[in-house]
Design a protein around this motif. Structure first.
Motif, PDB file in Angstrom:
ATOM      1  N   SER A 427      14.471  13.460  43.761  1.00 38.71           N
ATOM      2  CA  SER A 427      16.317  13.237  43.537  1.00 38.71           C
ATOM      3  C   SER A 427      16.646  14.910  42.632  1.00 38.71           C
ATOM      4  O   SER A 427      16.114  15.172  41.669  1.00 38.71           O
ATOM      5  CB  SER A 427      15.819  11.610  42.916  1.00 38.71           C
ATOM      6  OG  SER A 427      14.792  11.942  41.858  1.00 38.71           O
ATOM      7  N   PRO A 429      20.495  16.129  41.059  1.00 37.34           N
ATOM      8  CA  PRO A 429      22.892  15.985  41.500  1.00 37.34           C
ATOM      9  C   PRO A 429      22.781  17.375  42.033  1.00 37.34           C
ATOM     10  O   PRO A 429      22.371  18.049  42.375  1.00 37.34           O
ATOM     11  CB  PRO A 429      23.153  16.481  39.981  1.00 37.34           C
ATOM     12  CG  PRO A 429      21.263  17.475  39.690  1.00 37.34           C
ATOM     13  CD  PRO A 429      19.906  16.823  39.600  1.00 37.34           C
ATOM     14  N   ARG A 479      24.680  12.098  42.808  1.00 36.56           N
ATOM     15  CA  ARG A 479      23.464  12.157  42.773  1.00 36.56           C
ATOM     16  C   ARG A 479      22.966  12.321  43.851  1.00 36.56           C
ATOM     17  O   ARG A 479      23.281  10.794  44.716  1.00 36.56           O
ATOM     18  CB  ARG A 479      23.311  11.297  41.745  1.00 36.56           C
ATOM     19  CG  ARG A 479      21.388  11.564  41.689  1.00 36.56           C
ATOM     20  CD  ARG A 479      20.699  10.959  40.194  1.00 36.56           C
ATOM     21  NE  ARG A 479      18.780  11.063  40.021  1.00 36.56           N
ATOM     22  CZ  ARG A 479      18.238  12.171  39.260  1.00 36.56           C
ATOM     23  NH1 ARG A 479      19.325  12.814  39.010  1.00 36.56           N
ATOM     24  NH2 ARG A 479      17.228  12.002  39.541  1.00 36.56           N
ATOM     25  N   THR A 507      28.091   9.660  40.067  1.00 36.85           N
ATOM     26  CA  THR A 507      28.049   9.237  39.058  1.00 36.85           C
ATOM     27  C   THR A 507      28.664  10.014  37.764  1.00 36.85           C
ATOM     28  O   THR A 507      28.961   9.618  36.708  1.00 36.85           O
ATOM     29  CB  THR A 507      26.730  10.391  38.374  1.00 36.85           C
ATOM     30  OG1 THR A 507      27.171  12.177  38.616  1.00 36.85           O
ATOM     31  CG2 THR A 507      25.068   9.987  39.489  1.00 36.85           C
TER      32      THR A 507
END
Length: 563
Positions: A427, A429, A479, A507
């Motif tokens: 994971s 951005p 993200r 986000t």
């Protein structure tokens, strides 16, 4: 005399024959490019550009200076002129020899007074172009059995410049080429200084090798450029008989073997640089001792037969390969170790950020370092390539998930049973992508700046351009969390063998998405050797239009695929 290494002794314990029918594929692929080289070179001895292979400069006049990278083409010309080969109609041709010599002399003539040369912009003094052209011109000089004091003086000048200068960033393939070029100059001049410098560069490359076997390319593992480095080190091993290279080469080749696909294609988007490079000569030099090298060489030959190889066909890239193909033909190994190389079916290479599953004809490669870029092969189905999420926001900006970042949050869980398969999640951005091109004003300012003060700030200018086009990142308030399950799947290929769950989150309350997709072949950072044709690039992108409204409304959406 260097003692034989344990690697060589092990290989003598049992060998198997390789199929000689494939050998000629190297040569036919190489010879098909010779007419193009002969068309690229300026053949008019009355022009100052005689011998230049940069057609943009001498013929189209769209470039204001010659890139010396193109002069690498002198080596295949020298090889076909000096070597008797099947179907080689250029052997012994005096005009081809003349043009190869002219190409070497143009490389010397186009260099700066300090021995450096340019590639992308004036007064760049590019180490990459300097080493590619040096090793090629020096080897061509040897093959043509030349005796030219002026060229020897130029070789010394170029070698002296290399010894005194570095480049920003860690590019192992450039350092390996520097070592090989310096060693060639040592052979020509008899100077121990250049031999010592070659050894120092070789030691640097070895110092940049991970315990997992890969050589660093801009902070990560790139299987394509890995073959360039192996090729240089294998040549150095043959010239010097230095057995200290055997263990690093063994580890390097075993790592590289992981990325030969079931359809015989090799590498791709999941590497740190996303390249499809494959240099076969180094593999042939090692094939008698290494089952992995023999597998890679045979796989590449099969790709030439089936058309699944990468095609480096533009004017800048095509000259990289013909000489290496001819050398691979000449040094083709008729034998290989009899015992197949053993490997774990599933391996997570934490340093490289690469997960590899190889089970029969099922093959999956996932780059956690690139945010979950992956390739997936399963029997009876078309290969799947996913180069990551690409998003366009309502203000027209574009963001991607594929930027190389070894520091991403990654969680890997090995398989415990068929009911609990291996899982990997990554994971982080997305990053804004520039996809920047030149404009007349930008080119004018760059050239003016380099012709004035920039010529004295070579390293600073390179670092600034690297930051802007290659390494620089700007986080985007989107993200992506990508979770993989490596499903057992039946060997027949029926039913899924890979589950991918993508969770996309906005986000920032200000961000809204216009469109998005899972691309198959896009590359955000600038890489000269990327973007070439290989059959998988024609796979359609996965349009995520059905999810856009939900994402904008709920700020989060999940996409599940079973492949």
């Amino acid at each position: 005399m260097h003692p034989r290494s344990a690697w060589h002794e092990k290989a003598e314990g049992g060998s198997a024959a390789r199929d000689p029918a494939f050998r000629g594929l190297y040569l036919s692929a190489a010879l098909a490019e010779i007419p193009r080289l002969l068309g690229a070179v300026d053949r008019n001895p009355y022009r100052a550009t005689y011998g230049c292979l940069d057609r943009q400069y001498w013929h189209y006049r769209t470039s204001s200076f010659p890139s010396e990278m193109y002069q690498e083409g002198v080596l295949p010309l020298a090889l076909v002129c000096a070597t008797r080969l099947p179907e080689n109609r250029w052997y012994g041709n005096a005009r081809v020899r003349e043009l190869a010599v002219a190409g070497i002399r143009f490389a010397a003539r186009a260099s700066h007074a300090d021995g450096s040369c340019d590639d992308y912009y004036p007064f760049e003094r590019a180490l990459g172009a300097a080493v590619f052209s040096l090793q090629a011109t020096a080897r061509a000089y040897q093959l043509l059995e030349m005796d030219d004091p002026d060229l020897v003086a130029w070789f010394r000048l170029r070698a002296d410049w290399l010894i005194a200068h570095e480049e920003s960033g860690r590019l192992s393939n450039h350092q390996a080429l520097a070592a090989l070029g310096l060693l060639r100059v040592a052979q020509i001049t008899g100077s121990e200084r250049y031999r010592d410098a070659a050894e120092a560069r070789t030691e640097r490359v070895l110092g940049w090798q991970s315990e997992e076997g890969w050589f660093e390319e801009y902070g990560g593992a790139d299987p394509g450029y890995q073959t360039v480095t192996i090729d240089c080190l294998a040549k150095i091993r043959r010239i010097t008989a230095d057995q200290r290279l055997d263990e690093p080469l063994r580890r390097a080749v075993d790592f590289t073997r992981l990325f030969l696909h079931p359809d015989h294609s090799y590498a791709g988007e999941y590497g740190s640089r996303g390249t499809y490079h494959f240099y076969p000569h180094g593999m042939e030099l090692l094939a008698a001792q290494s089952g992995s090298a023999a597998d890679l060489a045979d796989g590449f030959l099969k790709s030439l037969r089936t058309g699944t190889q990468a095609h480096f066909s533009d004017d800048r890239m095509f000259a990289h390969r013909p000489a290496n193909l001819i050398e691979a033909y000449l040094d083709w190994s008729p034998v290989r170790p009899a015992d197949p190389e053993e490997t774990e079916p599933t391996r997570y290479l934490r340093g490289a950020g690469l997960l590899v599953r190889r089970e029969g004809r099922r093959h999956t490669v996932i780059s956690a370092a690139r945010g979950g870029v992956f390739k997936h092969f399963t029997p009876g189905r078309a290969p799947v390539t996913d180069a990551g999420l690409i998003v366009q926001t309502v203000d027209g900006r574009v963001a991607v998930s594929q930027w190389h970042d070894p520091a991403r949050h990654v969680d890997f869980r090995p398989a415990e049973s068929k009911q609990a398969p291996a899982c990997l999640s990554v994971s982080g951005p997305l990053d804004w992508a520039r996809f920047e091109t030149a404009t007349p004003l930008k080119q004018a300012l760059l050239h003016l700046g380099m012709c004035s003060v920039g010529r004295f700030l070579r390293t600073l200018v390179r670092r600034l351009l690297q930051e802007r086009l290659i390494t620089g990142r700007r986080a985007c308030p989107i993200r992506l969390t990508r979770a993989f399950e490596l499903l057992p799947g039946p060997e027949s290929g029926d039913g899924p063998s890979l589950r991918v769950r993508d969770t996309i989150e906005l986000t920032s309350p200000k961000i809204r998405v216009r469109r998005m997709a899972f691309g198959t072949d896009h590359q955000a950072a600038y890489v000269a050797a990327s973007g070439v044709y290989q059959p998988s690039v024609l796979a359609p992108w996965v349009d995520l239009a059905p999810y856009v409204d939900e994402l904008n409304a709920r700020r989060r959406v999940t996409v599940l695929r079973e492949l």
